[in-house]
Design an enzyme around this catalytic site. Structure first.
Site, mmCIF file in Angstrom:
data_model
loop_
_atom_site.group_PDB
_atom_site.id
_atom_site.type_symbol
_atom_site.label_atom_id
_atom_site.label_comp_id
_atom_site.label_asym_id
_atom_site.label_seq_id
_atom_site.Cartn_x
_atom_site.Cartn_y
_atom_site.Cartn_z
ATOM 1 N NE ARG A 107 -4.825 7.584 -25.096
ATOM 2 C CZ ARG A 107 -4.204 6.451 -25.400
ATOM 3 N NH1 ARG A 107 -4.139 5.460 -24.525
ATOM 4 N NH2 ARG A 107 -3.684 6.300 -26.596
ATOM 5 C CE LYS A 142 2.005 -1.966 -0.111
ATOM 6 N NZ LYS A 142 3.316 -2.638 -0.009
ATOM 7 C CE LYS A 174 0.511 -3.197 7.122
ATOM 8 N NZ LYS A 174 0.807 -4.454 6.390
ATOM 9 C CD GLU A 204 2.938 -6.681 8.766
ATOM 10 O OE1 GLU A 204 2.510 -6.363 7.640
ATOM 11 O OE2 GLU A 204 3.561 -5.884 9.503
ATOM 12 C CG ASP A 226 6.048 -8.098 6.269
ATOM 13 O OD1 ASP A 226 5.746 -8.101 5.064
ATOM 14 O OD2 ASP A 226 6.602 -7.138 6.836
#
Length: 290
Positions: A107, A142, A174, A204, A226
């Protein structure tokens, strides 16, 4: 242009802790009680991990290590290495030896391989769809906690590029940084004063006005555009091309396998997509005894 070098294997010291943790998680407090209850010690077997759908092989190194950690006496033969294309029915690796050991590692080996094959295959699909442009498809941070190194390698195996691995290897300013810092100029100037010559600075922006301001300041190495439409992206590329110091342009937001070609055709240098790792479908691979 020279051909890209193959993606090298990861050092075992980097991947061993994650594979060991996965095995310990799977075995719990008492090991594999089903195998203990049904398979006599000494029973020999041969099994293969097979592709049940087409794609790109990935996670093979982790699967091989999982079996070796269970039982170093298992004989493992890699039939398709990381990064190779496969069709339905292909054997990716075979393993021979103690049946109990094979079942105890099954597994974990499949979990690593299925997820990484899914990431590599999706990346390859997008990389192929934008191959007629100069743009590359890249990942983001992410990623699944604890699996970033595997997932980002899978992106490279699929023909993609890696964005930063963590908060420490590049400056990425950002929207929330801009609010806290007091605007684009103070954020960029402080970043430039802080960063050494080896540390890249990316900003950004979410509007052409912000882009113009950043281009005028001329500090950012890269600019992340963005959530912009293809029409606005084309205009952003035009303006950047006229700048005294042209930064690398990265499109982000709203990028899917369907939209990637039209976004890449705007002239941006990079497409970064979190869905490569956070929303990928595991590729169907299975272990079969013979």
């Amino acid at each position: 242009m020279s051909a890209s070098l193959p993606v090298p294997p990861l050092p075992e010291a980097l991947i061993r802790p994650a594979v060991e943790a996965a095995l310990i998680e799977d075995w719990g407090r008492a090991g594999d009680v089903t195998t203990d209850a049904t398979i006599p010690m000494g029973t020999q077997a041969r099994a293969a991990i097979n592709a049940r759908e087409p794609g790109v092989a990935a996670g093979v190194q982790a699967a091989e290590l999982a079996f070796r950690l269970v039982d170093p006496n298992l004989k493992i033969a890699v039939r398709l290495g990381d990064g190779e294309r496969m069709i339905k029915g292909d054997a990716i690796l075979t393993v021979t030896g103690e049946a109990r050991s094979i079942l105890m590692g099954e597994r974990v080996a499949l979990n690593f391989m299925g997820r990484m094959c899914g990431i590599a295959s999706l990346t390859r699909r997008i990389a192929d769809s934008i191959a007629h442009t100069k743009a590359k498809i890249a990942d983001t941070r992410k990623t699944t906690p604890g699996l970033r190194i595997f997932e980002k390698r899978a992106v490279r195996l699929g023909g993609g590029a890696n964005h930063r691995f963590g908060l420490d290897d590049a400056v990425l300013i950002k929207d929330n940084h801009l609010v806290a810092a007091g605007g684009i100029r103070p954020a960029l100037e402080r970043a430039r004063a802080y960063a050494g010559h080896m540390l890249k600075i990316e900003l950004e922006v979410d509007s052409l006005d912000q882009l113009d301001e950043a281009l005028k300041i001329g500090i950012a190495d890269n600019i992340l555009l963005d959530n912009m439409s293809p029409e606005i992206l084309r205009e952003a590329v035009r303006r950047a091309d006229l700048a005294a110091r042209r930064p690398l342009l990265e499109a982000s937001g709203g990028i899917t396998p369907e939209t990637a070609p039209s976004i890449a055709e705007t002239g941006v240098d990079l497409l970064s997509a979190g869905f490569l790792t956070h929303s990928v479908k595991t590729l169907d691979v299975g272990l079969d005894f013979s």
